[in-house]
Scaffold this active site. Structure first.
Site, PDB file in Angstrom:
ATOM      1  CB  SER A   1     -28.819  -2.648 -67.615  1.00  0.00           C
ATOM      2  OG  SER A   1     -30.178  -2.860 -67.995  1.00  0.00           O
ATOM      3  CG  ASN A   2     -29.310  -4.294 -73.384  1.00  0.00           C
ATOM      4  OD1 ASN A   2     -28.283  -4.230 -73.352  1.00  0.00           O
ATOM      5  ND2 ASN A   2     -30.294  -5.612 -73.567  1.00  0.00           N
TER       6      ASN A   2
END
Lengths: 235, 235
Positions: B38-39
């Site tokens: 994810s970010n």
């Protein structure tokens, strides 16, 4: 049943005078300042265990990865991001503890290299190859370093849940493992309910699905008993 | 200054009769049922933009990756997890929209293969090799599919912020890009404040650090003006 009988005793001070360390939530392993690898984990089970242990009279040290929950007020909270940070906090806190419950969803692997700057897309390259390296096994290291500590691990599995959990208990050298089938709908991860099987050297005890709050009370009552009798027979 | 003057007009119905699509939050790309990439993104900037657009009289469709924020009540909310799901929702929603603001922190890459079962540690192997493939570029596809839509992208950068953002604006074919230096302390990501530079074909406009709520109002006021004049000169 035994779990319910013990749960009724959660306010009896079953853990008074004891110090518990509980890890909770996921860890995050950075690829660069923007991207990371993580595990699904809301932290709810670990936070519920911390709350239940406080109710049972313990001093609680909560070591938490990034999550959105409000920590129990009376717990001593250490926030960490990576598995390596969690290991360091765990080894420090475990030195003076009686029980250690590893409920965090620790990333097994982290990127071999962390870029200081955001990695740019490589032109038209459609694939990116990433090398991951194994993270330390936190609960195994804690159990090895502090053999008199009563140690509890969680095993989040999606298949052959009990088999994998039993093998994990032996490999990690912990007293007790809580097996969690995270493929089942309505329990585990971000859910408010859970159902687990507690496994130690003597028995497998399936605890029926209920709220994580209730389940945490049952587990804390059981672990208080088990850690006491293990201590009693310890050299 | 111009940003403040325009911000004062946010309740004037600058967007009344308009439909805005806003993407927000991170995406998550599964490796297996437990692990994901994810970010960093709290979703705060995108949710603040949705709120500001509603205040300005727009109909708002919010397409959100996993985050913990309460969505604005009057927004139509679509929850997604992956970049591919966000693309699909975006292309659907954009068909009848006037403005599209891509504030989500979309993962550029996803694992080439998703394991249905939790990937087990490979014995004593200390390294794991992972192949990632490029995700679709959501805002570029939206801009290409709907050329009359006024499109706004975000560029979260850690170095050469304005250069990268300008190149990104041209590559993605969007009307406007909001450059965000996510390496600066106290702004971006999980912070409550932000400072950005708005870049379109005519100008670069630096907006000073302030709360994301206030910044969202300034941006919405500016974008309402800019999209109007762009539309006026469109064929």
């Amino acid at each position: 049943d035994i779990a319910e009988q013990l749960a009724g005793r959660f306010e009896s001070g079953a853990l008074s005078g004891k110090t518990l360390v509980i890890t909770a939530g996921p860890t995050r392993e950075a690829l660069d300042p923007v991207r990371y690898i993580s595990n699904h984990s809301s932290g709810k089970m670990g936070y519920a265990l911390a709350e239940a242990a406080l109710e049972a009279g313990a001093k609680v040290i909560l070591i938490s990865g990034p999550c959105q929950l409000a920590p129990p007020e009376r717990a001593s909270l250490t926030r960490v991001e990576t598995a390596e940070q969690m290991l360091e906090a765990s080894l420090c806190s475990a030195a003076d503890a009686d029980l250690f419950i590893a409920a965090a969803a620790v990333c097994d692997y982290r990127p071999a290299a962390v870029s200081e700057q955001k990695i740019k897309k490589q032109g038209d390259a459609q694939a990116l190859h990433l090398t991951l390296v194994a993270n330390p096994d936190i609960i195994a290291e804690v159990a090895q370093r502090y053999p008199h500590l009563y140690t509890v691990a969680f095993a989040a599995e999606t298949e052959r849940v009990l088999d994998y959990a039993k093998a994990k208990r032996e490999r990690k050298g912990v007293n007790c493992i809580i097996a969690n089938d995270v493929s089942a709908a309505g329990i585990g991860f971000n859910s408010d309910e859970n159902a687990v099987t507690l496994i130690d050297a003597e028995q497998e005890l399936a605890l029926a699905q209920c709220s994580k709050t209730q389940l945490a009370r049952e587990l804390i009552a059981l672990l208080a008993e088990k850690s006491k009798s293990t201590k009693d027979i310890a050299p």
